[in-house]
Scaffold this motif. Structure first.
Motif, short mmCIF file in Angstrom:
data_model
loop_
_atom_site.label_atom_id
_atom_site.label_comp_id
_atom_site.label_asym_id
_atom_site.label_seq_id
_atom_site.Cartn_x
_atom_site.Cartn_y
_atom_site.Cartn_z
N VAL A 236 5.86 -5.88 -1.43
CA VAL A 236 7.03 -6.51 -0.82
C VAL A 236 8.23 -5.57 -0.89
CG1 VAL A 236 8.60 -8.49 -0.96
CG2 VAL A 236 6.16 -8.79 -1.44
N HIS A 237 8.36 -4.79 -1.96
CA HIS A 237 9.50 -3.88 -2.13
C HIS A 237 9.25 -2.54 -1.44
CE1 HIS A 237 11.18 -6.71 -4.98
NE2 HIS A 237 10.05 -6.69 -5.70
N THR A 238 8.04 -2.02 -1.49
CA THR A 238 7.77 -0.69 -0.94
C THR A 238 7.50 -0.73 0.57
OG1 THR A 238 5.39 -0.90 -1.42
CG2 THR A 238 6.81 0.04 -3.15
N GLY A 239 7.02 -1.84 1.09
CA GLY A 239 6.70 -1.93 2.51
C GLY A 239 5.45 -1.16 2.90
N GLU A 240 4.61 -0.81 1.94
CA GLU A 240 3.40 -0.03 2.21
C GLU A 240 2.36 -0.88 2.95
OE1 GLU A 240 -0.01 2.47 -0.29
OE2 GLU A 240 1.53 1.29 -1.33
N THR A 241 1.77 -0.29 3.99
CA THR A 241 0.72 -0.97 4.76
C THR A 241 -0.56 -0.14 4.65
OG1 THR A 241 1.51 0.19 6.74
CG2 THR A 241 2.35 -2.03 6.38
N ARG A 242 -1.29 -0.39 3.62
CA ARG A 242 -2.48 0.42 3.33
C ARG A 242 -3.76 -0.09 4.01
NH1 ARG A 242 -3.35 -0.44 -3.04
NH2 ARG A 242 -1.09 -0.06 -3.01
N TYR A 243 -3.74 -1.33 4.49
CA TYR A 243 -4.94 -1.93 5.07
C TYR A 243 -4.86 -1.82 6.60
CZ TYR A 243 -5.14 -3.77 0.35
OH TYR A 243 -5.15 -3.89 -1.02
#
Length: 293
Positions: A236-243
């Motif tokens: 939620v904080h990093t905004g990473e979209t790994r999938y």
């Protein structure tokens, strides 16, 4: 399917336009055309000298000059059958006069309703009024009282504010209260229920105050019991979209969102209704569907 004109070779995709075009050729042969062909791409109206690029356009334009006009009013049209129907209507200034009370009406239906009032025995002087037996409201005519009585005879839905004057309309009415979908949140710790998501999140914070793992981000006070939950939350904080979706390449923060998205490509609908053949991709869609049964 295409329709080709044998006279000029023009092709139409719509049958009605083709028939209208052939009618123009027919009118051109039967009477004087009313226009002059200047060259291959220019046609001039003999009445107003306006020029057009095609023969069909100038023929449509000529309908303005060939309109039929009513002798009794300002009505105009381009077709004789329309004019014949108009001629059968009464003149606009015609009045319907009651032979009993000498009252004039411009609308025939109001005149006939007024005659029926006399036939039912209603009489009215210049100062007479008619009262409603239920609310004592006064009206100038008995017809007005009859229309007013419909308010007291209205049929009302017992579950909402809908009302109507006919039973068949009420039978077809689907109460809005049945169609409204209300979200309900459940606490997984104590099974408490809440009507809004902010209320549920505020309640969750009361259970998490004693948990050992705290979120390291500034301003975030959420705590967790397991490290896995913290790692999942930090997205939620990093905004990473790994999938990433293998079908379309769309990216997601959480694996559960990816699984739901893939059902769009595979057309998988695991949530099935027990009362009908409906099936949905997500549980909340099934809950909304069940609320309408």
């Amino acid at each position: 399917e295409k329709f080709g004109c044998e006279t000029c070779g023009k092709v139409f995709k719509v049958r009605s336009l083709y028939y209208s075009h052939m009618e123009d050729h027919k009118n051109f042969k039967l009477k004087k055309p009313g226009f002059t062909q200047v060259d291959d791409t220019k046609y001039r109206c003999n009445t107003c000298d306006r020029e057009f690029a095609t023969q069909t356009s100038v023929l449509y334009h000529l309908r303005i000059h060939n309109r039929l006009r009513c002798l009794n009013c300002n009505f105009v049209c381009s077709k004789k059958k329309v004019m014949d129907k108009h001629s059968t209507l009464p003149p606009q200034d015609e009045k319907y006069t009651c032979k009993t009370c000498k009252k004039d009406f411009k609308v025939k239906s109001l005149y006939q309703s007024h005659i029926q009032d006399h036939e039912k025995g209603f009489t009215q002087s210049d100062t007479a009024t008619y009262s409603c037996d239920m609310c004592d409201r006064e009206f100038a005519t008995p017809t007005a009282v009859m229309y007013h009585l419909r308010i007291h005879k209205m049929l009302r839905c017992p579950k909402c504010k809908f009302s109507c004057s006919k039973k068949k309309v009420l039978d077809k009415h689907v109460c809005r209260s049945k169609r409204v979908y209300r979200w309900t949140g459940y606490c997984q710790t104590c099974s408490a229920t809440f009507s809004t998501r902010p209320q549920l999140n505020k309640h969750y914070s009361q259970h998490r105050d004693h948990l050992p793992i705290a979120c390291p981000w500034d301003g975030c006070t959420i705590r967790f019991e397991h490290l896995y939950d913290l790692t999942k939350h930090q997205v939620v904080h990093t905004g990473e979209t790994r999938y990433i979706c293998e079908y379309c390449g769309q990216r997601f923060k959480h694996v559960q969102n990816l699984k739901v998205h893939i059902r769009i490509h595979t057309d998988e609908k695991p949530f099935k209704c027990d009362k009908c053949d409906y099936s949905g991709r997500q549980k909340h869609a099934l809950d909304y569907h069940n609320s309408r049964h």
